[in-house]
Design a protein around this motif. Structure first.
Motif, PDB file in Angstrom:
ATOM      1  N   ASN A  48       7.298 -51.853 -78.977  1.00  0.00           N
ATOM      2  CA  ASN A  48       7.621 -51.522 -77.521  1.00  0.00           C
ATOM      3  C   ASN A  48       7.623 -52.659 -76.737  1.00  0.00           C
ATOM      4  O   ASN A  48       6.446 -52.832 -76.214  1.00  0.00           O
ATOM      5  N   GLN A 120      11.253 -48.332 -68.357  1.00  0.00           N
ATOM      6  CA  GLN A 120      10.403 -48.591 -69.827  1.00  0.00           C
ATOM      7  C   GLN A 120      10.336 -47.376 -70.748  1.00  0.00           C
ATOM      8  O   GLN A 120      10.632 -47.398 -71.978  1.00  0.00           O
ATOM      9  N   SER A 123      14.030 -47.301 -72.324  1.00  0.00           N
ATOM     10  CA  SER A 123      13.810 -48.645 -73.290  1.00  0.00           C
ATOM     11  C   SER A 123      13.349 -48.219 -74.601  1.00  0.00           C
ATOM     12  O   SER A 123      13.903 -48.401 -75.816  1.00  0.00           O
ATOM     13  N   ASP A 124      12.049 -47.510 -74.500  1.00  0.00           N
ATOM     14  CA  ASP A 124      11.321 -47.096 -75.759  1.00  0.00           C
ATOM     15  C   ASP A 124      12.048 -45.881 -76.193  1.00  0.00           C
ATOM     16  O   ASP A 124      12.096 -45.944 -77.708  1.00  0.00           O
ATOM     17  N   THR A 127      14.832 -47.509 -78.185  1.00  0.00           N
ATOM     18  CA  THR A 127      14.642 -48.256 -79.446  1.00  0.00           C
ATOM     19  C   THR A 127      14.290 -47.362 -80.587  1.00  0.00           C
ATOM     20  O   THR A 127      15.111 -48.019 -81.817  1.00  0.00           O
ATOM     21  N   PHE A 132      10.052 -42.066 -80.279  1.00  0.00           N
ATOM     22  CA  PHE A 132       9.484 -41.509 -78.789  1.00  0.00           C
ATOM     23  C   PHE A 132       9.311 -40.033 -78.940  1.00  0.00           C
ATOM     24  O   PHE A 132       8.159 -39.490 -78.440  1.00  0.00           O
TER      25      PHE A 132
END
Ligand code: HEC
Length: 175
Positions: A48, A120, A123-124, A127, A132
């Motif tokens: 992360n 954030q 983004s996590d 990813t 998540f």
């Protein structure tokens, strides 16, 4: 069937049994049963990374292109458009996770409802969606490239009405 044949048959079985045992014993001696201390490979996508440094250089136009390449098969991005396979992404930045009342989210995503889609969090999520929210229905493997995720998030910020303040101005340096 004569007894000679039966003897041969018995010998054949015995011999193959011995062979199996020898193979098993040899392979067990050569290959240890213990699991390796370190996995043989690791997925780079599973770190992360803080996305803020990448947001400073993010380009919403590149994000626009990426979203239309990767996401719009499943997601509508126009304000008021009906949900596709996935929920409408218009105004998603700053929205509560699993926040559209008309869309039927998975339990996995509903469990995160107390949180907001911050840069954030997005983004996590992008990813590795399945990490998540294990059990999510969004079947996207993930985007390992942080710069691409930042571009996408910058584009998502331009959609609909977002309460989130704009990211810090880019100093004009290309990443
Ligand atoms: C194969 C279809 C598919 C693709 C491709 C896809 N998504 Fe999704 N997406 C979904 C589904 C289905 C959900 C709902 C997941 C759930 O309920 O578990 C979802 C949920 C989301 C959410 C949560 C929205 C909310 O209201 O909480 C975001 C954000 C999101 N996707 C962004 C993206 C982005 C950005 C891309 C492109 C990089 C993308 N998705 C690509 C199917 C897809």
């Amino acid at each position: 069937m004569d007894s000679m044949f039966l003897n041969r048959l018995g010998a054949a079985f015995l011999l193959s049994g011995v062979c199996v045992w020898v193979c098993y014993a040899t392979s067990s001696a050569v290959v240890p049963h213990t699991a390796p201390a370190k996995p043989a490979f690791s997925l780079p996508a599973l770190d992360n990374k803080p996305i803020a440094p990448f947001m400073a250089h993010a380009d919403a136009q590149r994000g626009d292109a990426l979203v239309h390449q990767v996401c719009t098969n499943c997601h509508a991005v126009n304000d008021g458009a009906s949900d596709g396979v996935g929920p409408n992404l218009s105004g998603v930045v700053g929205r509560p996770i699993a926040g559209l009342s008309g869309y039927s989210y998975s339990q996995a995503l509903k469990a995160q409802h107390g949180h907001i889609w911050s840069d954030q969090a997005l983004s996590d999520w992008l990813t590795a969606p399945a990490r998540f929210a294990p059990g999510t229905r969004m079947s996207l493997v993930g985007l390992p490239d942080a710069a691409q995720r930042a571009d996408i998030i910058a584009y998502l910020r331009t959609l609909g009405e977002s309460d989130v303040p704009a990211p810090p101005a880019s100093p004009g340096v290309t990443p």
